[in-house]
Write a protein that holds these residues in place. Structure first.
Motif, PDB file in Angstrom:
ATOM      1  N   UNK A  45       0.844  -1.191   0.000  1.00  9.67           N
ATOM      2  CA  UNK A  45       0.000   0.000   0.000  1.00  9.67           C
ATOM      3  C   UNK A  45       0.881   1.243   0.000  1.00  9.67           C
ATOM      4  N   UNK A  46       0.566   2.192  -0.883  1.00 10.04           N
ATOM      5  CA  UNK A  46       1.223   3.499  -0.871  1.00 10.04           C
ATOM      6  C   UNK A  46       0.229   4.514  -0.312  1.00 10.04           C
ATOM      7  N   UNK A  47       0.582   5.129   0.806  1.00  6.10           N
ATOM      8  CA  UNK A  47      -0.225   6.190   1.411  1.00  6.10           C
ATOM      9  C   UNK A  47       0.469   7.507   1.108  1.00  6.10           C
ATOM     10  N   UNK A  48       0.024   8.190   0.061  1.00  9.72           N
ATOM     11  CA  UNK A  48       0.660   9.421  -0.400  1.00  9.72           C
ATOM     12  C   UNK A  48      -0.083  10.608   0.201  1.00  9.72           C
ATOM     13  N   UNK A  68       2.918  -1.071   4.286  1.00  7.80           N
ATOM     14  CA  UNK A  68       2.458   0.263   3.933  1.00  7.80           C
ATOM     15  C   UNK A  68       3.652   1.213   3.825  1.00  7.80           C
ATOM     16  N   UNK A  69       3.700   1.941   2.709  1.00 12.67           N
ATOM     17  CA  UNK A  69       4.698   2.992   2.520  1.00 12.67           C
ATOM     18  C   UNK A  69       3.974   4.335   2.674  1.00 12.67           C
ATOM     19  N   UNK A 150      -0.798  -2.981  -4.356  1.00 11.06           N
ATOM     20  CA  UNK A 150      -2.195  -3.373  -4.179  1.00 11.06           C
ATOM     21  C   UNK A 150      -3.112  -2.154  -4.134  1.00 11.06           C
ATOM     22  N   UNK A 151      -2.670  -1.116  -3.409  1.00 11.00           N
ATOM     23  CA  UNK A 151      -3.490   0.087  -3.256  1.00 11.00           C
ATOM     24  C   UNK A 151      -2.620   1.325  -3.281  1.00 11.00           C
ATOM     25  N   UNK A 152      -2.949   2.250  -4.179  1.00 10.69           N
ATOM     26  CA  UNK A 152      -2.328   3.572  -4.200  1.00 10.69           C
ATOM     27  C   UNK A 152      -3.364   4.565  -3.680  1.00 10.69           C
ATOM     28  N   UNK A 153      -3.125   5.085  -2.482  1.00 14.00           N
ATOM     29  CA  UNK A 153      -4.008   6.103  -1.904  1.00 14.00           C
ATOM     30  C   UNK A 153      -3.301   7.446  -2.013  1.00 14.00           C
TER      31      UNK A 153
END
Length: 252
Positions: A45-48, A68-69, A150-153
């Motif tokens: 997961x990227x939490x931008x 999570x990044x 999986x998820x780019x937020x």
């Protein structure tokens, strides 16, 4: 009458009660993602625009197996992010902003850290400027040998489309399963609104799953978030449900 009285009482206390199987899509994005995963795991997961770690912590609770990044460029906010996530080994912190270029840029810091941005037009009550390191999703993945997200937020107060465009190679190769992005229905000077986002992602085989409305004014939708899912256009629809907690119905 008893059910109506109970619901009315709880609403007066600030709670809403309903059968979980009747809760619609577009309320709980983690539940919606879990439904779409159909038993698969949410891995990277990227939490931008991680801010103080609100989203990273929530995803870590909902999907404890995920890595999570969390990307946060503002030094003071980054320190708070470090403090809030220090006990979770699956949250990896990155002191960078993400956009569609690699380099350095001015970051506009608001008195409300949630509103700080690379976009000055989107930053209310600017109290300071800071030079920050800027990267792209594609470059970060290449340097760190990440082959699948999986998820780019992204919640970057005006730079969300640019963050997504900075992932163009991963998007083109369908290496991102879900994109959860802030959106608005009006144009801004640097960023773009929901219409531009949906056109860009639809051209790359990403379909809209849900919109999560956060604010409405007398002109209608102000801002919220949108969840997109990568699709295979060669496949046919095979399952659907009225609720992420409901029983899926197979078309076949």
């Amino acid at each position: 009458m008893i059910n109506s009285l109970i619901k009315k009482t709880f609403r007066s206390w600030g709670f809403d009660i309903r059968r979980i199987g009747t809760m619609p899509f577009g309320v709980d994005y983690c539940a919606d993602i879990r439904y779409c995963l159909d038993g698969k795991t949410l891995d990277i997961v990227f939490d931008v625009g991680a801010n103080n770690g609100q989203t990273a912590l929530h995803i870590a609770r909902e999907f404890p197996q995920s890595q999570i990044y969390a990307f946060e460029p503002v030094p003071d906010t980054y320190q708070q992010l470090q403090k809030n996530t220090s006990e979770l080994s699956n949250i990896n912190l990155v002191n960078q902003a993400l956009s569609d270029f690699v380099g350095e840029s001015t970051f506009y810091i608001s008195s409300n850290s949630l509103l700080s941005s690379l976009c000055p037009e989107e930053t209310n009550s600017i109290k300071a400027n800071a030079k920050v390191s800027v990267n792209t999703v594609d470059n970060f993945c290449e340097v760190n040998n990440i082959n699948k997200i999986s998820l780019l937020k992204t919640d970057t107060e005006g730079f969300d489309l640019k963050v997504v465009q900075g992932a163009k190679n991963n998007i083109k190769n369908k290496c991102i399963d879900f994109i959860y992005t802030e959106c608005r229905f009006f144009n801004r000077n640097i960023s773009s609104d929901f219409i531009d986002m949906i056109y860009y992602l639809n051209e790359n085989d990403y379909a809209l799953v849900c919109i999560y409305t956060e604010a409405v004014d007398n002109f209608g939708f102000v801002f919220g978030n949108a969840l997109f899912k990568v699709i295979d256009k060669d496949q046919k629809p095979s399952r659907f449900s009225w609720s992420p907690f409901g029983k899926p119905v197979n078309w076949t």
